[in-house]
Write an enzyme that holds these catalytic residues in place. Structure first.
Site, PDB file in Angstrom:
ATOM      1  N   GLY A  70       0.777  -1.239   0.000  1.00 23.63           N
ATOM      2  CA  GLY A  70       0.000   0.000   0.000  1.00 23.63           C
ATOM      3  C   GLY A  70       0.806   1.284   0.000  1.00 23.63           C
ATOM      4  O   GLY A  70       0.305   2.320  -0.423  1.00 23.63           O
ATOM      5  N   GLU A 101       3.939   3.817   6.078  1.00 26.15           N
ATOM      6  CA  GLU A 101       2.721   3.008   6.021  1.00 26.15           C
ATOM      7  C   GLU A 101       1.643   3.806   5.291  1.00 26.15           C
ATOM      8  O   GLU A 101       1.600   5.032   5.375  1.00 26.15           O
ATOM      9  CB  GLU A 101       2.315   2.682   7.468  1.00 26.15           C
ATOM     10  CG  GLU A 101       0.969   2.026   7.675  1.00 26.15           C
ATOM     11  CD  GLU A 101       0.860   0.597   7.174  1.00 26.15           C
ATOM     12  OE1 GLU A 101       1.218   0.369   6.003  1.00 26.15           O
ATOM     13  OE2 GLU A 101       0.380  -0.262   7.934  1.00 26.15           O
ATOM     14  N   ASP A 102       0.773   3.108   4.570  1.00 30.00           N
ATOM     15  CA  ASP A 102      -0.282   3.814   3.841  1.00 30.00           C
ATOM     16  C   ASP A 102      -1.361   4.336   4.793  1.00 30.00           C
ATOM     17  O   ASP A 102      -1.729   5.503   4.761  1.00 30.00           O
ATOM     18  CB  ASP A 102      -0.898   2.923   2.750  1.00 30.00           C
ATOM     19  CG  ASP A 102      -1.382   1.563   3.260  1.00 30.00           C
ATOM     20  OD1 ASP A 102      -1.169   1.231   4.453  1.00 30.00           O
ATOM     21  OD2 ASP A 102      -1.977   0.805   2.461  1.00 30.00           O
ATOM     22  N   ASP A 127      -5.345   1.746  10.455  1.00 34.44           N
ATOM     23  CA  ASP A 127      -6.768   1.464  10.626  1.00 34.44           C
ATOM     24  C   ASP A 127      -6.933   0.911  12.041  1.00 34.44           C
ATOM     25  O   ASP A 127      -7.109   1.662  12.994  1.00 34.44           O
ATOM     26  CB  ASP A 127      -7.186   0.485   9.524  1.00 34.44           C
ATOM     27  CG  ASP A 127      -8.662   0.161   9.534  1.00 34.44           C
ATOM     28  OD1 ASP A 127      -9.394   0.715  10.363  1.00 34.44           O
ATOM     29  OD2 ASP A 127      -9.096  -0.661   8.709  1.00 34.44           O
ATOM     30  N   LYS A 134      -7.028   6.549  10.607  1.00 38.85           N
ATOM     31  CA  LYS A 134      -8.492   6.582  10.791  1.00 38.85           C
ATOM     32  C   LYS A 134      -8.889   7.001  12.196  1.00 38.85           C
ATOM     33  O   LYS A 134     -10.089   7.191  12.474  1.00 38.85           O
ATOM     34  CB  LYS A 134      -9.106   5.229  10.438  1.00 38.85           C
ATOM     35  CG  LYS A 134      -9.178   4.984   8.931  1.00 38.85           C
ATOM     36  CD  LYS A 134     -10.092   3.839   8.576  1.00 38.85           C
ATOM     37  CE  LYS A 134     -10.125   3.618   7.073  1.00 38.85           C
ATOM     38  NZ  LYS A 134     -10.731   2.324   6.713  1.00 38.85           N
ATOM     39  N   VAL A 142     -11.258   3.397   1.763  1.00 38.97           N
ATOM     40  CA  VAL A 142     -10.694   4.276   0.736  1.00 38.97           C
ATOM     41  C   VAL A 142      -9.713   3.517  -0.151  1.00 38.97           C
ATOM     42  O   VAL A 142      -9.061   2.569   0.293  1.00 38.97           O
ATOM     43  CB  VAL A 142     -10.008   5.511   1.368  1.00 38.97           C
ATOM     44  CG1 VAL A 142     -11.045   6.421   2.008  1.00 38.97           C
ATOM     45  CG2 VAL A 142      -8.943   5.107   2.387  1.00 38.97           C
ATOM     46  N   ARG A 185      -5.213   0.575  -7.032  1.00 37.14           N
ATOM     47  CA  ARG A 185      -4.021   1.200  -6.447  1.00 37.14           C
ATOM     48  C   ARG A 185      -3.532   2.357  -7.302  1.00 37.14           C
ATOM     49  O   ARG A 185      -2.865   3.263  -6.823  1.00 37.14           O
ATOM     50  CB  ARG A 185      -2.884   0.180  -6.304  1.00 37.14           C
ATOM     51  CG  ARG A 185      -3.144  -0.935  -5.300  1.00 37.14           C
ATOM     52  CD  ARG A 185      -1.851  -1.705  -5.032  1.00 37.14           C
ATOM     53  NE  ARG A 185      -2.075  -2.988  -4.377  1.00 37.14           N
ATOM     54  CZ  ARG A 185      -2.176  -3.162  -3.060  1.00 37.14           C
ATOM     55  NH1 ARG A 185      -2.090  -2.129  -2.246  1.00 37.14           N
ATOM     56  NH2 ARG A 185      -2.361  -4.363  -2.549  1.00 37.14           N
TER      57      ARG A 185
HETATM   58  P1  IMP Z   1      -4.270  -1.954  10.315  1.00 35.52           P
HETATM   59  O1  IMP Z   1      -5.690  -2.359  10.604  1.00 35.52           O
HETATM   60  O2  IMP Z   1      -3.917  -0.625  10.929  1.00 35.52           O
HETATM   61  O3  IMP Z   1      -3.306  -3.036  10.697  1.00 35.52           O
HETATM   62  O4  IMP Z   1      -4.202  -1.748   8.747  1.00 35.52           O
HETATM   63  C1  IMP Z   1      -3.540  -2.674   7.952  1.00 35.52           C
HETATM   64  C2  IMP Z   1      -3.673  -2.468   6.485  1.00 35.52           C
HETATM   65  O5  IMP Z   1      -5.034  -2.618   6.106  1.00 35.52           O
HETATM   66  C3  IMP Z   1      -3.256  -1.134   5.926  1.00 35.52           C
HETATM   67  O6  IMP Z   1      -1.860  -1.026   5.749  1.00 35.52           O
HETATM   68  C4  IMP Z   1      -3.964  -1.178   4.595  1.00 35.52           C
HETATM   69  O7  IMP Z   1      -3.212  -1.907   3.639  1.00 35.52           O
HETATM   70  C5  IMP Z   1      -5.243  -1.927   4.903  1.00 35.52           C
HETATM   71  N1  IMP Z   1      -6.385  -0.994   5.084  1.00 35.52           N
HETATM   72  C6  IMP Z   1      -6.959  -0.557   6.206  1.00 35.52           C
HETATM   73  N2  IMP Z   1      -7.966   0.311   5.949  1.00 35.52           N
HETATM   74  C7  IMP Z   1      -8.018   0.427   4.601  1.00 35.52           C
HETATM   75  C8  IMP Z   1      -8.847   1.201   3.684  1.00 35.52           C
HETATM   76  O8  IMP Z   1      -9.742   1.981   4.036  1.00 35.52           O
HETATM   77  N3  IMP Z   1      -8.579   1.036   2.347  1.00 35.52           N
HETATM   78  C9  IMP Z   1      -7.595   0.216   1.872  1.00 35.52           C
HETATM   79  N4  IMP Z   1      -6.798  -0.509   2.689  1.00 35.52           N
HETATM   80  C10 IMP Z   1      -7.014  -0.399   4.033  1.00 35.52           C
HETATM   81 MG    MG Z   2      -4.117  -3.527   1.571  1.00 38.41          MG
END
Ligand code: IMP
Ligand code: MG
Length: 185
Positions: free
Chosen positions: A57, A112-113, A116, A144, A165, A177
Site C-alpha cells: 500500500g 505506512e499507507d 486502521d 483513521k 478508501v 491502487r
Molecule cells: P491496520 O488495521 O492498521 O493493521 O491496517 C492494515 C492495512 O489494512 C493497511 O496497511 C492497509 O493496507 C489496509 N487498510 C486498512 N484500511 C483500509 C482502507 O480503508 N482502504 C484500503 N486498505 C485499508
Molecule cells: Mg491492503
C-alpha cells in the site's frame, strides 16, 4: 472526448462504484511535500536514514515522499503477513520479505499507507526495535483515528474518515491502487 473529472477517471480505471474523492491529487502532493520537509528538518545531518516501506500500500506515497526528503537515505521494503482475527501478540508477525540491510545504528523510518486498527504496526514495531536501530519512527499517510498507537506515528498526512478508501497505493482486492487520488467506493 474522455471525461476528465475524478469520477470519470475512476470509472475508466475500473472503480465502477466510485463515490467521491476524499483526498485530491493536489492535496496529496501538497501534504506529501510538507511531510518531506518536516522529516528533513527532524533528522540531524549525520542521520543514517533507512526508509522502510510496508508493501504494497505504501509504494506510491513512498515514491513521492522520498523525493522530498533532502537527506542521504536508503530505501527498502518489508512485506508483513496479513493478520487473522486472532491474538495481537507481537511475537507472531511473519515477514514475507525481510530487508537485507542491517538496522544496527540506523535511523529507521517506517512508511505506512493507512493506520486502521493499528494491528500491523503494533506487531511489527517491537520486532523491528529488537534489531537495534538508533531510532525508529513511523510516517503514515492516513490515520483513521480508531485507535491510539504506542508509539504514535510521528508524521501523519491526514485524518481519514472511517470509510473504505482506495487509490494512491491503497487497494480493494488488489484493484484501484493506480488511482491518482484517494476516494471511497
Ligand atoms: P491496520 O488495521 O492498521 O493493521 O491496517 C492494515 C492495512 O489494512 C493497511 O496497511 C492497509 O493496507 C489496509 N487498510 C486498512 N484500511 C483500509 C482502507 O480503508 N482502504 C484500503 N486498505 C485499508
Ligand atoms: Mg491492503
Amino acid at each position: 472526448m474522455l471525461g476528465t473529472t475524478p469520477e470519470s477517471v475512476a470509472r475508466r480505471m475500473g472503480a465502477e462504484t466510485f463515490r467521491r474523492v476524499v483526498f485530491s491529487e493536489e492535496e496529496l502532493g501538497r501534504r506529501t511535500r510538507a511531510m518531506g520537509e518536516a522529516i528533513t528538518g527532524h533528522y540531524p545531518p549525520d542521520a543514517r536514514l533507512l526508509v522502510l516501506g510496508l508493501l504494497k500500500g505504501s509504494f506510491i506515497f513512498l515514491a513521492d515522499l522520498v523525493r522530498t526528503i533532502q537527506l542521504p537515505l536508503q530505501v527498502d521494503f518489508l512485506v508483513a503477513s496479513s493478520y487473522g482475527t486472532g491474538t495481537l501478540s507481537s511475537g507472531d508477525v511473519q515477514l514475507l520479505y525481510d530487508p537485507t540491510a542491517s538496522f544496527e545504528g540506523r535511523d529507521v523510518l517506517i512508511v505506512e499507507d493507512i493506520i486502521d486498527s493499528g494491528n500491523t504496526l503494533r506487531r511489527l514495531v517491537p520486532l523491528l526495535e529488537s534489531r537495534g536501530p538508533r531510532s525508529l519512527e513511523i510516517c503514515a499517510l492516513l490515520h483513521k483515528r480508531l485507535t491510539t498507537m504506542e508509539p504514535e506515528a510521528r508524521w501523519i498526512g491526514f485524518d481519514c474518515p472511517d470509510e473504505f478508501v482506495v487509490g494512491y497505493g491503497l487497494d480493494h482486492a488488489e484493484n484501484f491502487r493506480h488511482l491518482p487520488f484517494i476516494g471511497s467506493l
